[in-house]
Write a protein that holds these residues in place. Structure first.
Motif, PDB file in Angstrom:
ATOM      1  N   SER A  37       0.852  -1.181   0.000  1.00 41.17           N
ATOM      2  CA  SER A  37       0.000   0.000   0.000  1.00 41.17           C
ATOM      3  C   SER A  37       0.887   1.228   0.000  1.00 41.17           C
ATOM      4  O   SER A  37       2.125   1.122  -0.066  1.00 41.17           O
ATOM      5  CB  SER A  37      -0.919   0.000   1.225  1.00 41.17           C
ATOM      6  OG  SER A  37      -0.182   0.315   2.392  1.00 41.17           O
ATOM      7  N   LEU A  38       0.297   2.395   0.113  1.00 43.29           N
ATOM      8  CA  LEU A  38       1.081   3.624   0.155  1.00 43.29           C
ATOM      9  C   LEU A  38       1.884   3.743   1.445  1.00 43.29           C
ATOM     10  O   LEU A  38       2.883   4.464   1.504  1.00 43.29           O
ATOM     11  CB  LEU A  38       0.169   4.841   0.007  1.00 43.29           C
ATOM     12  CG  LEU A  38      -0.619   4.945  -1.300  1.00 43.29           C
ATOM     13  CD1 LEU A  38      -1.488   6.196  -1.303  1.00 43.29           C
ATOM     14  CD2 LEU A  38       0.327   4.956  -2.505  1.00 43.29           C
ATOM     15  N   LYS A  39       1.463   3.018   2.494  1.00 42.79           N
ATOM     16  CA  LYS A  39       2.093   3.167   3.807  1.00 42.79           C
ATOM     17  C   LYS A  39       3.034   2.027   4.178  1.00 42.79           C
ATOM     18  O   LYS A  39       3.870   2.178   5.068  1.00 42.79           O
ATOM     19  CB  LYS A  39       1.013   3.296   4.884  1.00 42.79           C
ATOM     20  CG  LYS A  39       0.164   4.554   4.745  1.00 42.79           C
ATOM     21  CD  LYS A  39      -0.867   4.648   5.852  1.00 42.79           C
ATOM     22  CE  LYS A  39      -1.709   5.905   5.715  1.00 42.79           C
ATOM     23  NZ  LYS A  39      -2.730   6.008   6.786  1.00 42.79           N
ATOM     24  N   GLY A  40       2.882   0.895   3.518  1.00 42.97           N
ATOM     25  CA  GLY A  40       3.724  -0.230   3.904  1.00 42.97           C
ATOM     26  C   GLY A  40       3.471  -1.455   3.058  1.00 42.97           C
ATOM     27  O   GLY A  40       2.708  -1.418   2.088  1.00 42.97           O
TER      28      GLY A  40
ATOM     29  N   LYS B 172      12.285   3.157   1.021  1.00 37.58           N
ATOM     30  CA  LYS B 172      12.878   3.042   2.341  1.00 37.58           C
ATOM     31  C   LYS B 172      11.797   2.721   3.364  1.00 37.58           C
ATOM     32  O   LYS B 172      10.665   3.185   3.251  1.00 37.58           O
ATOM     33  CB  LYS B 172      13.578   4.344   2.722  1.00 37.58           C
ATOM     34  CG  LYS B 172      14.771   4.685   1.848  1.00 37.58           C
ATOM     35  CD  LYS B 172      15.441   5.968   2.321  1.00 37.58           C
ATOM     36  CE  LYS B 172      16.664   6.292   1.463  1.00 37.58           C
ATOM     37  NZ  LYS B 172      17.332   7.542   1.920  1.00 37.58           N
ATOM     38  N   GLY B 173      12.161   1.944   4.365  1.00 39.23           N
ATOM     39  CA  GLY B 173      11.185   1.600   5.399  1.00 39.23           C
ATOM     40  C   GLY B 173      11.859   0.968   6.605  1.00 39.23           C
ATOM     41  O   GLY B 173      13.092   0.865   6.678  1.00 39.23           O
ATOM     42  N   SER B 174      11.034   0.555   7.546  1.00 37.94           N
ATOM     43  CA  SER B 174      11.530  -0.115   8.750  1.00 37.94           C
ATOM     44  C   SER B 174      10.678  -1.344   9.028  1.00 37.94           C
ATOM     45  O   SER B 174       9.471  -1.363   8.736  1.00 37.94           O
ATOM     46  CB  SER B 174      11.511   0.827   9.952  1.00 37.94           C
ATOM     47  OG  SER B 174      10.228   1.418  10.126  1.00 37.94           O
TER      48      SER B 174
ATOM     49  N   PRO C  91       7.962   9.091   1.252  1.00 35.79           N
ATOM     50  CA  PRO C  91       6.677   9.815   1.170  1.00 35.79           C
ATOM     51  C   PRO C  91       5.667   9.083   0.299  1.00 35.79           C
ATOM     52  O   PRO C  91       6.034   8.450  -0.705  1.00 35.79           O
ATOM     53  CB  PRO C  91       7.080  11.166   0.554  1.00 35.79           C
ATOM     54  CG  PRO C  91       8.513  11.339   0.935  1.00 35.79           C
ATOM     55  CD  PRO C  91       9.110   9.955   0.917  1.00 35.79           C
ATOM     56  N   GLU C  92       4.396   9.177   0.668  1.00 34.65           N
ATOM     57  CA  GLU C  92       3.348   8.444  -0.044  1.00 34.65           C
ATOM     58  C   GLU C  92       3.279   8.825  -1.520  1.00 34.65           C
ATOM     59  O   GLU C  92       2.948   7.990  -2.371  1.00 34.65           O
ATOM     60  CB  GLU C  92       1.986   8.683   0.628  1.00 34.65           C
ATOM     61  CG  GLU C  92       1.869   8.024   1.993  1.00 34.65           C
ATOM     62  CD  GLU C  92       0.474   8.142   2.570  1.00 34.65           C
ATOM     63  OE1 GLU C  92      -0.462   8.469   1.804  1.00 34.65           O
ATOM     64  OE2 GLU C  92       0.296   7.911   3.777  1.00 34.65           O
ATOM     65  N   GLU C  93       3.575  10.091  -1.832  1.00 37.63           N
ATOM     66  CA  GLU C  93       3.527  10.519  -3.231  1.00 37.63           C
ATOM     67  C   GLU C  93       4.538   9.750  -4.075  1.00 37.63           C
ATOM     68  O   GLU C  93       4.247   9.329  -5.200  1.00 37.63           O
ATOM     69  CB  GLU C  93       3.808  12.022  -3.345  1.00 37.63           C
ATOM     70  CG  GLU C  93       2.778  12.920  -2.694  1.00 37.63           C
ATOM     71  CD  GLU C  93       2.923  12.995  -1.189  1.00 37.63           C
ATOM     72  OE1 GLU C  93       3.949  12.480  -0.654  1.00 37.63           O
ATOM     73  OE2 GLU C  93       2.028  13.554  -0.529  1.00 37.63           O
ATOM     74  N   GLU C  94       5.721   9.527  -3.510  1.00 40.71           N
ATOM     75  CA  GLU C  94       6.742   8.777  -4.233  1.00 40.71           C
ATOM     76  C   GLU C  94       6.367   7.299  -4.347  1.00 40.71           C
ATOM     77  O   GLU C  94       6.631   6.652  -5.365  1.00 40.71           O
ATOM     78  CB  GLU C  94       8.099   8.924  -3.540  1.00 40.71           C
ATOM     79  CG  GLU C  94       8.657  10.333  -3.563  1.00 40.71           C
ATOM     80  CD  GLU C  94      10.022  10.426  -2.919  1.00 40.71           C
ATOM     81  OE1 GLU C  94      10.764   9.415  -2.942  1.00 40.71           O
ATOM     82  OE2 GLU C  94      10.365  11.492  -2.382  1.00 40.71           O
TER      83      GLU C  94
ATOM     84  N   LEU D 139       5.795   5.089  -7.794  1.00 40.46           N
ATOM     85  CA  LEU D 139       6.435   3.793  -8.031  1.00 40.46           C
ATOM     86  C   LEU D 139       5.397   2.738  -8.385  1.00 40.46           C
ATOM     87  O   LEU D 139       5.580   1.956  -9.327  1.00 40.46           O
ATOM     88  CB  LEU D 139       7.227   3.360  -6.805  1.00 40.46           C
ATOM     89  CG  LEU D 139       7.773   1.923  -6.824  1.00 40.46           C
ATOM     90  CD1 LEU D 139       8.722   1.727  -8.004  1.00 40.46           C
ATOM     91  CD2 LEU D 139       8.470   1.579  -5.525  1.00 40.46           C
ATOM     92  N   LEU D 140       4.284   2.704  -7.630  1.00 37.27           N
ATOM     93  CA  LEU D 140       3.261   1.698  -7.895  1.00 37.27           C
ATOM     94  C   LEU D 140       2.666   1.873  -9.293  1.00 37.27           C
ATOM     95  O   LEU D 140       2.335   0.886  -9.959  1.00 37.27           O
ATOM     96  CB  LEU D 140       2.154   1.786  -6.837  1.00 37.27           C
ATOM     97  CG  LEU D 140       2.567   1.453  -5.397  1.00 37.27           C
ATOM     98  CD1 LEU D 140       1.354   1.486  -4.475  1.00 37.27           C
ATOM     99  CD2 LEU D 140       3.262   0.109  -5.309  1.00 37.27           C
TER     100      LEU D 140
END
Length: 227
Positions: free
Chosen positions: A152-155, A189-191, A211-214, A218-219
């Motif tokens: 998703s946009l967040k993870g 990037k993430g954790s 950032p969600e926009e990026e 990508l998606l």
């Protein structure tokens, strides 16, 4: 339970969701007598292959007498949350086959023939089986190749085969390297927020720092829609 999607018969994915329960997992039991239905809390104890499910008998000092609700051949509905892995409520119906009082007060049931599931996540996720390279950002070193199960946009949720030795740890900062159909590389990037496993895979939940926009761009490039 409203808005549930019922699967008729058990697929390999359904079996994986059932087997994701570990001893001590909190469960909700919907039990019915001749006159009423009630919900009580208990915990999952274990299972014997696909032959039976074992549940701890609910605490009657808390829920009252349950002899009219839980008895051999009566049915009950089991619900539990697969929150760390897929963000779903899983439910299945089983029949009581045996009740033990010693050495522990346990309920033995049939194995479920089907499950129902309901997504708890607020944001939609695209289902995928895309292979990506996982990178340790602190040491700028490749960890392993993993499979993105949903995003998703967040993870996202990834899986890594148990045979792989170099795996991420909780709270570790990582980058995921994607490649589009033309071979162009993109990084997210993430954790690492959580981890679970089954007989074949390790599963990790990642929260994006990008950032969600990026992420959305990508998606789109990867033609993965979360609408």
């Amino acid at each position: 339970m409203s808005n549930l999607h019922e699967q008729v018969g058990l697929s390999n994915e359904d079996l994986r969701k059932i087997r994701s329960m570990r001893p001590g997992t909190p469960i909700d039991l919907q039990i019915t007598s001749a006159s009423t239905t009630k919900r009580v809390r208990s915990e999952f104890v274990g299972m014997d292959g696909t032959r039976c499910v074992i549940i701890r008998f609910p605490d009657e000092s808390k829920w009252g007498s349950l002899r009219d609700f839980i008895y051999t051949d009566n049915s009950l509905v089991v619900r539990y949350i697969l929150e760390d892995e897929t963000g779903e409520i899983i439910a299945f119906k089983v029949r009581v086959t045996l009740i033990l009082s010693k050495p522990s007060h346990l309920i033995f049931t049939t194995f479920p023939l089907s499950i129902q599931s309901h997504d708890l996540r607020s944001e939609p996720r695209a289902q995928t089986r895309m292979a990506v390279t996982l990178i340790d950002t602190q040491h700028n070193a490749e960890l392993c190749v993993c499979i993105v199960r949903d995003i998703s946009l967040k993870g996202c949720r990834i899986s890594i085969e148990r045979s792989v030795k170099s795996r991420p740890s909780i709270k570790q900062n990582v980058e995921m390297q994607f490649k589009d159909a033309n071979g162009n590389a993109f990084l997210l990037k993430g954790s690492v927020m959580n981890a679970k496993s089954d007989e074949v895979w390790f599963y990790y939940g990642l929260k994006f720092d990008t950032p969600e926009e990026e992420v959305a761009q990508l998606l789109q490039k990867l033609m993965l829609s979360t609408d």
